[in-house]
Design an enzyme around this catalytic site. Structure first.
Site, PDB file in Angstrom:
ATOM      1  N   TYR A   8      -2.343  -3.268  -1.081  1.00 54.77           N
ATOM      2  CA  TYR A   8      -1.828  -2.690   0.165  1.00 54.77           C
ATOM      3  C   TYR A   8      -0.332  -2.965   0.352  1.00 54.77           C
ATOM      4  O   TYR A   8       0.430  -2.061   0.691  1.00 54.77           O
ATOM      5  CB  TYR A   8      -2.635  -3.262   1.326  1.00 54.77           C
ATOM      6  CG  TYR A   8      -2.240  -2.770   2.692  1.00 54.77           C
ATOM      7  CD1 TYR A   8      -2.580  -1.491   3.115  1.00 54.77           C
ATOM      8  CD2 TYR A   8      -1.572  -3.608   3.585  1.00 54.77           C
ATOM      9  CE1 TYR A   8      -2.253  -1.049   4.395  1.00 54.77           C
ATOM     10  CE2 TYR A   8      -1.236  -3.178   4.857  1.00 54.77           C
ATOM     11  CZ  TYR A   8      -1.577  -1.898   5.263  1.00 54.77           C
ATOM     12  OH  TYR A   8      -1.244  -1.468   6.516  1.00 54.77           O
ATOM     13  N   LYS A  41       2.612  -0.174   0.555  1.00 54.50           N
ATOM     14  CA  LYS A  41       3.430  -0.026   1.751  1.00 54.50           C
ATOM     15  C   LYS A  41       4.907  -0.297   1.464  1.00 54.50           C
ATOM     16  O   LYS A  41       5.792   0.324   2.072  1.00 54.50           O
ATOM     17  CB  LYS A  41       2.916  -0.943   2.858  1.00 54.50           C
ATOM     18  CG  LYS A  41       1.576  -0.511   3.437  1.00 54.50           C
ATOM     19  CD  LYS A  41       1.617   0.925   3.957  1.00 54.50           C
ATOM     20  CE  LYS A  41       0.382   1.281   4.766  1.00 54.50           C
ATOM     21  NZ  LYS A  41       0.404   2.688   5.221  1.00 54.50           N
TER      22      LYS A  41
END
Length: 319
Positions: free
Chosen positions: A171, A175
């Site tokens: 993640y 991001k």
């Protein structure tokens, strides 16, 4: 979660009718922050294409927007492949004749420390968050160029991508990539009057409730109780609707000159994140040996070493 405030579009903190005549796509809009963005854009007058992989959730959002006299259409698909993004843009064009705003919000989580994370865990998260942001931005940019009158792309980052986050190597990588993608696309698309920005939202959601320290604040939000300043300021946490005005502002005429930025909002706090910069530089005639690097590091460069992980904040347990 009690989201009744979402359904009263005119009560949200956006300028009514400021986006009348425009069409917006919001991916992952069936719940949480994506739903808040969809409601806010509809409150501002846009026709919103509500995308989600959960058909029932997407249709609930559309029904609620229409009940509040907004305009919305559902689109059911998992974000990632370019073909899906192109179909999503085509849905907007078929219903309204154009596209003006793309909000690439869809995402999934597969949190595990790296020695327990599978390749499938990594690929799914990166495909949805990072590849999905790229495919949606690409499809939108092609439509904007064809229309010839500009457009707005909003990609969604996270504090995890800014600082790192334990147990989220997939993640946080995705991001961080979203913010890098934002900067590059802002350069490539500027000539076409297309702005590209990343938002870094923080809110108390069902996802946040899995963090033990925040569970009490999530319950407060669910019950409609006011949060303490510690939550809304130091932690930058509030409801999902606290974040939504950043989306409507970035899509408004007032933000026409804003592009290539990473902007955070949550609770009472708004943040402009810095781009990476050179913190320390040293030069040496003839290049560097290993010993030269060691000497320079201990003498000058080590003071510029950057910490990993988010800034330390006061504990919620003390409020």
């Amino acid at each position: 979660m009690d989201d009744s405030a979402h359904f009263h579009l005119r009560a949200s903190r956006v300028e009514a009718d400021s986006l009348t005549g425009r069409t917006a796509v919001v991916t992952g809009a069936g719940r949480g922050l994506g739903r808040a963005y969809a409601f806010a854009l509809a409150a501002a007058g846009a026709h919103v294409i509500v995308n989600d992989v959960d058909e029932a959730a997407a249709h609930r959002v559309v029904d609620d927007i229409r009940e509040a006299r907004g305009q919305a259409t559902a689109h059911i698909a998992a974000i990632g492949p370019l073909a899906t993004a192109e179909q999503l843009v085509q849905t907007a064009v078929e219903h309204t004749g154009r596209l003006d705003i793309m909000v690439a919000n869809a995402g999934v989580l597969r949190d595990r420390v790296v020695w327990k994370m599978t390749e499938e865990d990594f690929d799914l998260v990166v495909s949805t968050h990072l590849k999905g942001a790229w495919t949606c931005a690409k499809a939108a940019a092609e439509q904007f160029r064809e229309q010839g009158d500009g457009g707005r792309v909003i990609l969604v980052g996270s504090p995890a991508g800014q600082y790192g986050s334990f147990g989220q190597s997939n993640y946080s990588s995705a991001k961080a990539g979203v913010v890098g993608l934002t900067r590059t696309l802002s350069l490539e698309l500027a000539r076409f009057n297309i702005t590209v920005n990343a938002i870094i939202p923080t809110a108390l959601t069902e996802m946040t409730a899995t963090i033990p320290a925040y569970s009490g604040w999530v319950k407060d939000v669910e019950a409609g109780r006011d949060l303490p300043p510690l939550a809304r300021r130091e932690h930058g946490l509030g409801s999902t609707m606290d974040v939504a005005p950043l989306v409507t502002w970035l899509t408004s005429d007032d933000a026409a000159g804003v592009s290539g930025q990473a902007l955070g909002l949550g609770g009472d706090r708004i943040i402009v994140y810095a781009h990476p910069r050179e913190e320390a530089i040293a030069d040496r005639d003839g290049g560097w040996s290993q010993q030269d690097i060691s000497d320079a590091w201990h003498r000058d460069l080590s003071r510029a070493m950057q910490p990993a992980g988010p800034p330390v904040k006061p504990s919620p347990e003390n409020w």
